[in-house]
Design a protein around this motif. Structure first.
Motif, PDB file in Angstrom:
ATOM      1  N   ASN A  14     -11.971   6.659   4.355  1.00  0.00           N
ATOM      2  CA  ASN A  14     -10.786   7.259   3.772  1.00  0.00           C
ATOM      3  C   ASN A  14      -9.774   6.149   3.496  1.00  0.00           C
ATOM      4  O   ASN A  14      -9.367   5.427   4.404  1.00  0.00           O
ATOM      5  N   LEU A  16      -6.787   6.284   3.012  1.00  0.00           N
ATOM      6  CA  LEU A  16      -5.530   6.501   3.730  1.00  0.00           C
ATOM      7  C   LEU A  16      -5.561   5.916   5.135  1.00  0.00           C
ATOM      8  O   LEU A  16      -4.515   5.759   5.772  1.00  0.00           O
ATOM      9  N   LYS A  41       1.215   8.241  -7.838  1.00  0.00           N
ATOM     10  CA  LYS A  41       1.050   9.697  -7.912  1.00  0.00           C
ATOM     11  C   LYS A  41      -0.105  10.214  -7.060  1.00  0.00           C
ATOM     12  O   LYS A  41      -0.325  11.423  -6.986  1.00  0.00           O
ATOM     13  N   VAL A  42      -0.831   9.307  -6.419  1.00  0.00           N
ATOM     14  CA  VAL A  42      -2.023   9.706  -5.660  1.00  0.00           C
ATOM     15  C   VAL A  42      -1.663  10.470  -4.398  1.00  0.00           C
ATOM     16  O   VAL A  42      -2.208  11.537  -4.116  1.00  0.00           O
ATOM     17  N   CYS A  43      -0.739   9.933  -3.633  1.00  0.00           N
ATOM     18  CA  CYS A  43      -0.367  10.576  -2.369  1.00  0.00           C
ATOM     19  C   CYS A  43       0.989  10.049  -1.915  1.00  0.00           C
ATOM     20  O   CYS A  43       1.510   9.066  -2.454  1.00  0.00           O
ATOM     21  N   THR A  44       1.538  10.684  -0.896  1.00  0.00           N
ATOM     22  CA  THR A  44       2.852  10.300  -0.380  1.00  0.00           C
ATOM     23  C   THR A  44       2.851   8.881   0.177  1.00  0.00           C
ATOM     24  O   THR A  44       3.803   8.124  -0.019  1.00  0.00           O
ATOM     25  N   TRP A  46       0.939   6.308  -0.658  1.00  0.00           N
ATOM     26  CA  TRP A  46       0.894   5.317  -1.722  1.00  0.00           C
ATOM     27  C   TRP A  46       2.222   5.256  -2.463  1.00  0.00           C
ATOM     28  O   TRP A  46       2.658   4.191  -2.871  1.00  0.00           O
ATOM     29  N   ARG A  47       2.850   6.395  -2.645  1.00  0.00           N
ATOM     30  CA  ARG A  47       4.134   6.406  -3.341  1.00  0.00           C
ATOM     31  C   ARG A  47       5.184   5.623  -2.537  1.00  0.00           C
ATOM     32  O   ARG A  47       6.003   4.900  -3.120  1.00  0.00           O
TER      33      ARG A  47
END
Length: 279
Positions: A14, A16, A41-44, A46-47
């Motif tokens: 994963n 993450l 935009k992938v996940c919190t 990464w943002r």
């Protein structure tokens, strides 16, 4: 479950679960467009990384070339500058709105060390007001960008750390040129020699200076290590080769060169092709 399927399940990872510093290193390599248009935009998680000001210490607008985001280049670049929150140290600007973007960067990037500007279709311009706001600037690279005597004087006064200057363009010969008509082209060279005394690396490809301007540079820039004068057609080598403390490397042809795939000089036969290196 068969053994092969079991091994495949065990090998899955994963993204993450990666440490944040490792993920930062990966995202920092994919370029401005992919970060703003996709990665964030992938996940919190990464943002959050993509919004870290450290992610925007280096901005390269060449990342936009050939993408759908190119029409929004200036807007996207300004957004990236905003995200840097004053930590920007290196920027490459490729735009038809150089002056506006130059001022925008200057007002928000007092830590800038390297500025590169290129204009694709027509000659762009610098702004004196912006140059006054880069006290830590070490490298200024200009491709098809106009620079004036006053702007060089400003750089000399407000950018004391400057070590590298490149003012390059495609060289061409004037029709019926004589010493009188070439006098005004020495202005930039003389301004460099009189104001950038600490310069170490200088490129003036395509400049129309004569020996008059070149001698001012050589006589005053005592720290100069390299001087690139390719396609400078109005320098008399027989006179200038006698200048002390310099090694002159001469060649009859100029190879094709490029500015990160942006500004290309077609292979041409020229004389001189001149690169000077301090002995």
């Amino acid at each position: 479950m068969v053994p092969s399927e079991l091994n495949l399940k065990q090998e899955e990872r994963n993204w993450l679960d990666l440490p944040s510093d490792v993920m930062f290193n990966i995202l920092n390599r994919i370029g401005m467009v992919d970060i703003l248009e996709n990665a964030q935009k992938v996940c919190t998680a990464w943002r959050k990384i993509c919004k870290d000001p450290a992610m925007w210490r280096v901005i390269n607008m060449n990342d936009l070339k050939g993408t759908s985001a190119e029409v929004l280049a200036v807007k996207m670049c300004k957004h990236a500058v905003d995200r840097s929150q004053g930590q920007l140290v290196d920027i490459t600007i490729v735009s038809t709105y150089d002056a506006d973007l130059h001022l925008y960067v200057a007002d928000r990037s007092s830590q800038l060390r390297r500025l590169e500007m290129a204009h694709e279709f027509f000659s762009g311009k610098l702004t004196t007001a912006a140059l006054m706001k880069f006290p830590l600037l070490e490298e200024l690279n200009l491709y098809k960008i106009e620079i004036s005597k006053e702007e060089i004087e400003t750089v000399g006064r407000y950018c004391p750390m400057l070590k590298t200057l490149k003012v390059n363009q495609r060289g061409w010969r004037l029709f019926n040129a004589d010493e009188g008509s070439l006098t005004r082209y020495n202005e930039i060279a003389m301004a460099i020699g009189q104001n950038l005394l600490g310069i170490r690396h200088l490129e003036l490809i395509g400049n129309k200076m004569t020996n008059v301007g070149l001698r001012v540079i050589l006589d005053n820039c005592h720290h100069l290590e390299t001087l690139d004068l390719r396609q400078c057609f109005y320098i008399d080598l027989k006179v200038m080769c006698s200048h002390k403390a310099l090694l002159w490397a001469l060649c009859d042809t100029c190879r094709a060169t490029s500015h990160r795939g942006f500004m290309s000089l077609e292979p041409v036969v020229i004389k001189p092709y001149l690169i000077i290196t301090k002995v």
